[in-house]
Structure formats: C-alpha cells, structure tokens
Design an enzyme around this catalytic site. Structure first.
Site, PDB file in Angstrom:
ATOM      1  N   GLU A 255      -0.119  -8.432   3.322  1.00  0.00           N
ATOM      2  CA  GLU A 255       1.104  -7.894   3.946  1.00  0.00           C
ATOM      3  C   GLU A 255       0.729  -6.517   4.471  1.00  0.00           C
ATOM      4  O   GLU A 255       0.619  -5.569   3.699  1.00  0.00           O
ATOM      5  CB  GLU A 255       2.220  -7.781   2.904  1.00  0.00           C
ATOM      6  CG  GLU A 255       2.590  -9.086   2.219  1.00  0.00           C
ATOM      7  CD  GLU A 255       3.398 -10.013   3.092  1.00  0.00           C
ATOM      8  OE1 GLU A 255       4.060  -9.525   4.029  1.00  0.00           O
ATOM      9  OE2 GLU A 255       3.356 -11.227   2.864  1.00  0.00           O
ATOM     10  N   CYS A 289       6.673  -0.472   6.536  1.00  0.00           N
ATOM     11  CA  CYS A 289       5.844  -1.306   7.418  1.00  0.00           C
ATOM     12  C   CYS A 289       6.691  -1.789   8.583  1.00  0.00           C
ATOM     13  O   CYS A 289       6.195  -2.011   9.679  1.00  0.00           O
ATOM     14  CB  CYS A 289       5.272  -2.482   6.645  1.00  0.00           C
ATOM     15  SG  CYS A 289       6.541  -3.441   5.800  1.00  0.00           S
TER      16      CYS A 289
HETATM   17  P1  NAD Z   1      -3.685   1.606   1.750  1.00  0.00           P
HETATM   18  O1  NAD Z   1      -4.206   0.355   2.333  1.00  0.00           O
HETATM   19  O2  NAD Z   1      -4.494   2.822   1.864  1.00  0.00           O
HETATM   20  O3  NAD Z   1      -3.400   1.416   0.169  1.00  0.00           O
HETATM   21  C1  NAD Z   1      -2.578   0.403  -0.326  1.00  0.00           C
HETATM   22  C2  NAD Z   1      -3.052   0.029  -1.727  1.00  0.00           C
HETATM   23  O4  NAD Z   1      -4.379  -0.461  -1.622  1.00  0.00           O
HETATM   24  C3  NAD Z   1      -3.124   1.207  -2.718  1.00  0.00           C
HETATM   25  O5  NAD Z   1      -2.784   0.759  -4.000  1.00  0.00           O
HETATM   26  C4  NAD Z   1      -4.589   1.596  -2.672  1.00  0.00           C
HETATM   27  O6  NAD Z   1      -5.036   2.194  -3.865  1.00  0.00           O
HETATM   28  C5  NAD Z   1      -5.246   0.244  -2.497  1.00  0.00           C
HETATM   29  N1  NAD Z   1      -6.577   0.290  -1.871  1.00  0.00           N
HETATM   30  C6  NAD Z   1      -7.062   1.197  -0.987  1.00  0.00           C
HETATM   31  N2  NAD Z   1      -8.343   0.901  -0.682  1.00  0.00           N
HETATM   32  C7  NAD Z   1      -8.662  -0.213  -1.383  1.00  0.00           C
HETATM   33  C8  NAD Z   1      -9.835  -1.009  -1.485  1.00  0.00           C
HETATM   34  N3  NAD Z   1     -10.938  -0.717  -0.825  1.00  0.00           N
HETATM   35  N4  NAD Z   1      -9.806  -2.098  -2.280  1.00  0.00           N
HETATM   36  C9  NAD Z   1      -8.681  -2.425  -2.955  1.00  0.00           C
HETATM   37  N5  NAD Z   1      -7.549  -1.703  -2.910  1.00  0.00           N
HETATM   38  C10 NAD Z   1      -7.533  -0.615  -2.126  1.00  0.00           C
HETATM   39  O7  NAD Z   1      -2.250   1.788   2.385  1.00  0.00           O
HETATM   40  P2  NAD Z   1      -1.204   2.991   2.189  1.00  0.00           P
HETATM   41  O8  NAD Z   1      -1.439   4.008   3.203  1.00  0.00           O
HETATM   42  O9  NAD Z   1      -1.123   3.361   0.771  1.00  0.00           O
HETATM   43  O10 NAD Z   1       0.146   2.184   2.510  1.00  0.00           O
HETATM   44  C11 NAD Z   1       0.674   2.118   3.764  1.00  0.00           C
HETATM   45  C12 NAD Z   1       0.349   0.806   4.458  1.00  0.00           C
HETATM   46  O11 NAD Z   1       0.964  -0.280   3.782  1.00  0.00           O
HETATM   47  C13 NAD Z   1       0.900   0.785   5.861  1.00  0.00           C
HETATM   48  O12 NAD Z   1      -0.032   0.222   6.723  1.00  0.00           O
HETATM   49  C14 NAD Z   1       2.117  -0.093   5.734  1.00  0.00           C
HETATM   50  O13 NAD Z   1       2.552  -0.674   6.944  1.00  0.00           O
HETATM   51  C15 NAD Z   1       1.652  -1.094   4.733  1.00  0.00           C
HETATM   52  N6  NAD Z   1       2.776  -1.812   4.113  1.00  0.00           N
HETATM   53  C16 NAD Z   1       2.981  -3.107   4.456  1.00  0.00           C
HETATM   54  C17 NAD Z   1       4.075  -3.806   3.944  1.00  0.00           C
HETATM   55  C18 NAD Z   1       4.328  -5.248   4.319  1.00  0.00           C
HETATM   56  O14 NAD Z   1       5.102  -5.908   3.637  1.00  0.00           O
HETATM   57  N7  NAD Z   1       3.732  -5.770   5.386  1.00  0.00           N
HETATM   58  C19 NAD Z   1       4.954  -3.164   3.052  1.00  0.00           C
HETATM   59  C20 NAD Z   1       4.691  -1.823   2.723  1.00  0.00           C
HETATM   60  C21 NAD Z   1       3.608  -1.157   3.261  1.00  0.00           C
END
Ligand code: NAD
Length: 491
Positions: A255, A289
């Site tokens: 997502e 998002c």
């Molecule tokens: P991010 O991808 O940096 O982090 C999200 C999660 O992933 C965190 O828990 C982080 O610790 C973990 N993570 C980061 N790198 C990782 C790796 N290499 N391996 C495993 N886990 C890892 O995103 P963010 O900036 O924290 O969140 C914002 C993003 O989330 C935006 O792009 C937003 O659109 C998206 N989002 C999507 C939805 C949806 O339902 N489509 C909902 C909410 C947020």
C-alpha cells in the site's frame, strides 16, 4: 482495565507476550513533532530481535490457527471493547506522538475500532466456496487457511488506524503476527498490543518490533520464515520489498504513495470545491497517501477558484489544538525535504501563492510545522508534479477542457485516489471510469477507505492488493481446494 497508560521511559518490543528490550540494548529518541522535545526512548531492534519475534509468532501460530475462527473473532471483539473503553487514552497517545489534535486522534481511534469489529465479525464468515465438479460423485469446495507468519510494516501518519488495518485481518485469518512499528509512532503499537494481551490474546500471537526500517524492517522482510509481508509506506521502499520478498516467493501486499488529482470543472460548486480541496490537501498536514496534491482546474474558473482557495488556505489555523486545522509533520527530515522541494520548484519558475515556509510562531517554536502551501506555474513534467511530498503542499494546474483534465490527471507515476467536482452527470461518470486509480470520488475530497471497502492503488501506488474489506482476507489467508469423492459401492 486500569488506566495505566503512563508511557514507559523506554518503549520495548513485545515478544511472546513480554516486553523485551532490543538485544543490543540500543535505543533512539522519539521526538515530539509539536515541540521538538524527547517524549521517550525506543528500542532499536535488529536482526536477533526480529528472529526472536518471528520464532515466537511461528511457535504460537498453530494453536491460534486451531482456535476456531469464531472464537478468534470473539477475542478480537474483546480487544475492540477494550480499545473503546480506553479510546480517550489511546487518542492522547496518538496525539502526543503525531502532534495532531486530540479531536482528530479520537476520530482515528474510532475508525480503528470500527475496522476491528468488521474483521472480528469475519470470524463467523471467512467464507470459502462450495461449487460444482465436472465429474460424477465428486464434490468441490474451497476453504481459507492462514499463511503462517505475517510480517506487517506500517507508516506513522495515522498510527492506530494503520496498526488496526493490518493486525485485525492478519489475526482473524489465524496467522502469527510480527508488527514492525513505525519509528515515529512507537507508542501506539505498544499500547495496542498491551491492551490485546490484557484481554487475553494468547502470548506470542502478536509481537511488536520497534526500530528503524533499514534495520528492523529490512530484517523482517528478509526473514525466510515470514510467509506474507504487508507493507504500508513509500513506493521506494515498497519496490525494494517486492524484490527481496519476491525472491523467496513470499506473498507481498504493498500500500504505497499517491500524487492524487482533484479536478474542478467549470460547472463545479466552487465554494464546495474549495472546502474539499483544503480538506484533501491539508488535513493531517497532508500526510495522507490519499491526499489531493494536484488540483486541476478548468481555465474558465481558474482565477476565481485560485483566489477563493488561497484565501481559504491563508485562514487555516496551524497547531495541535482541537480548534486548529492542521498540525505538524511527523519529523524534521520530512519538513526540510518539503521546504527544499518548494525552493527547488521556485527556482524553476513556480509561484508560491501561499505558505512555503516553516511556521515559527510562539506556539510553534521547535515544532515541525509547515505552513499550508499552494503553488502554481509548475510544469507537468517537473519533479514536484511527479513526486509525492507527503505534506501540506498542493499545486494548481490550468486546463482547457474535460479531456485535458482527464489526460493530466492520468499522467502520473501513481494511481491511488482522485476526485472530480462537477454538476454534470456525464462528466462524473466518464471521469470515474476513465481515471486510472484505486478509489475515485465525485464532489468531495480525495478520500480513502471504509472498513468494509477495498483500498489500494495502481502503478506505483501498490502491487494490486487491496486492504481492508473482505479483500484483505485474500492477503492473509491461502485458499485450499478440497475435493470429496463418493464411492457409490460403499453407500
Ligand atoms: P517509508 O517507506 O519510509 O516507511 C514506512 C515504514 O517502512 C516504516 O515503518 C519504516 O521504518 C519502514 N521501512 C523503511 N525502510 C524499510 C526497509 N528498507 N525495509 C523494511 N521496512 C522499511 O514511508 P514513510 O515516509 O514513513 O510513510 C509515508 C509513505 O507511506 C507515503 O508514501 C504514503 O503515501 C505511504 N502511505 C500509504 C498508504 C496506503 O494505504 N497506500 C497509507 C499511508 C501511508
């Protein structure tokens, strides 16, 4: 249950029903987005901690799967009851660690409970199919079975909703769970799991790992014994997860991000369109998002709409109180990234119609507050048009016709949500069917999901999976065909 929600000095992992520090004893600080002060320390977990959590989930999963699904549902209902009894305290934690208002946090907590109830009810359904067979005396059906261990990784933007969104469907399907909490919202995952244990969820079924994505998150993704990974976060990380987990053919649900269009036609109710644009672009400080960040406006009403929107945006109140319209962004890195992106766009000729700076009033000192920002004069192929910023920034684009608007709306690497404002039924239907995204709305905001509805995106917004709704059951369970052969001789 007692009201014992005093945050601990250090938030630990939950492994096998116990609070356990990271094996290396390392911690990091959780900083308040509202004032930049340290709220608590958080365990900085790495591979050995993830291994313990996966082991715990695997060990307890079989007994959990053998618990009848109806009874699993009763336990989830009890968790929901306890969440409801403690809704205020949970909302206070959500507000504390995100900087959003208590009012917003209580709404989010209510949404998480509603989602939990939906999946608790699935314990009485979890439907398979009974169907026909092409062969005489053969009877065909399908049943749902758990995947095994579910590795859940979530973003920080709506922390209690994100925990609920993945944990409830994974549990009702009979999986053992390892949840990697978002590093910016560790306490919400901690309190949720504490409540789940206090109402009797078996130890080890739900484990929580605290820590950074590249350390704890990556170890979970790489772990050979995690059967399904469900991730909510950026497209960049989602792509990496798809590669790594794909190599061992684990199931993956992604997502991801959005750069969502909101179209304002020449026949729109402009005041309502302005109201919905403000909510779409700026609620939760644009950290959704589904947030509306590309505002595509017909030439005939562009100037009028622009003036109304800029006036309305300038009137928005920035702060973390219940009377405020938007709070801070989650951390300083995000804030700096946004300000840099706006400055870069300015250098390429964009006009900053309002905002574009860090708010530094007396109540905002040291907080990560970004003024709600509107730009125009941005090219369709500019970096800021194509990249998600995940903050309170919207860009206005001018188009001549419906066809141009649809073409521009579809010209994006993402495809998550969209909305159109029009009084014309034909435009509304055509747009809804031709826009390439997972959720579209007529005459309201670029808003996402309800507990019973499938949500997800196309292109870089996801990998085709949908959560929540009953569609989430397809992620957290495997379908098995069962054929029964009748031997007439034996009757
Ligand atoms: P991010 O991808 O940096 O982090 C999200 C999660 O992933 C965190 O828990 C982080 O610790 C973990 N993570 C980061 N790198 C990782 C790796 N290499 N391996 C495993 N886990 C890892 O995103 P963010 O900036 O924290 O969140 C914002 C993003 O989330 C935006 O792009 C937003 O659109 C998206 N989002 C999507 C939805 C949806 O339902 N489509 C909902 C909410 C947020």
């Amino acid at each position: 249950m007692n009201n014992n929600f005093q945050l601990p000095e250090t938030i630990l992992n939950w492994i096998n029903g116990k609070e356990i520090p990271a094996s290396g004893g390392e911690t990091f600080e959780k900083i308040s987005p509202h004032n930049g002060e340290t709220i608590c320390k958080v365990s900085r977990s790495r591979l050995p901690d993830v291994e313990s959590a996966v082991e715990s989930a695997r060990h307890s999963q079989e007994a959990w799967a053998d618990t009848p699904a109806v009874q699993r549902g009763y336990i989830l209902h009890q968790i929901c009851n306890a969440l409801e009894q403690n809704q205020k305290e949970i909302a206070m934690i959500v507000a504390l660690e995100t900087g959003k208002s208590y009012k917003e946090a209580i709404g989010e907590t209510g949404g998480a409970i509603a989602l939990g109830r939906f999946f608790a009810g699935e314990g009485q359904r979890l439907y398979g199919r009974t169907t026909t067979s092409g062969i005489a005396n053969k009877y065909a059906s399908t049943v749902r079975q758990p995947c095994g261990v579910a590795g859940l990784i979530i973003a920080a933007n709506t922390p209690i909703a994100n925990v609920a969104w993945k944990t409830f469907p994974a549990l009702i399907c009979g999986n053992g769970v390892v949840l990697k909490a978002a590093e910016d919202t560790p306490a919400t995952a901690w309190i949720f799991t504490k409540i789940a244990h206090e109402v009797g969820l078996q130890s080890g079924v739900l484990n929580v790992i605290q820590g950074y994505g590249v350390e704890a998150g990556a170890s979970l993704v790489e772990h050979e014994r995690v059967d399904v990974i469900s991730f909510t976060g950026s497209s960049r990380v989602g792509r990496w997860i798809a590669e790594v987990a794909g190599k061992r053919l684990a199931k993956v649900s992604l997502e991801l991000g959005g750069k969502n269009p909101l179209v304002v036609c020449d026949d729109a109710d402009l005041d309502k369109a302005v109201q919905w644009t403000c909510l779409s672009a700026f609620s939760n400080a644009g950290q959704r998002c589904a947030s509306g960040s590309r505002i595509i406006v017909f030439d005939a009403v562009y100037d009028k709409f622009k003036k109304k929107l800029v006036d309305a945006t300038k009137a928005l109140k920035v702060g973390s109180g219940d009377d405020d319209d938007l709070g801070p962004v989650i951390n300083e890195r995000q804030l700096k990234n946004m300000i840099e992106s706006v400055n870069e766009a300015k250098k390429s000729g964009a006009n900053v119609l309002c905002g574009g700076y860090r708010v530094k009033g007396s109540e905002h000192v040291n907080g990560f507050y970004m003024a709600p920002t509107i730009l125009d004069g941005v090219l369709q192929d500019a970096k800021i048009t194509k990249c998600e910023l995940f903050g309170p920034i919207a860009i206005l684009y001018r188009v001549r016709s419906f066809d141009d608007a649809l073409k521009m709306a579809n010209d994006s690497p993402y495809g998550l949500t969209a909305s159109i404002h029009t009084r014309n039924y034909h435009r509304a239907i055509q747009f809804s069917h031709k826009i390439k995204c997972g959720a579209t709305v007529v005459n309201a905001g670029t808003y996402g999901s309800e507990p019973h509805m499938p949500f997800g995106g196309m292109r870089q917004s996801g990998n085709g999976s949908r959560e929540p709704g009953t569609e989430a059951l397809d992620i957290y369970s495997e379908l098995k065909d069962i054929y029964m052969i009748v031997d007439p001789e034996q009757i």
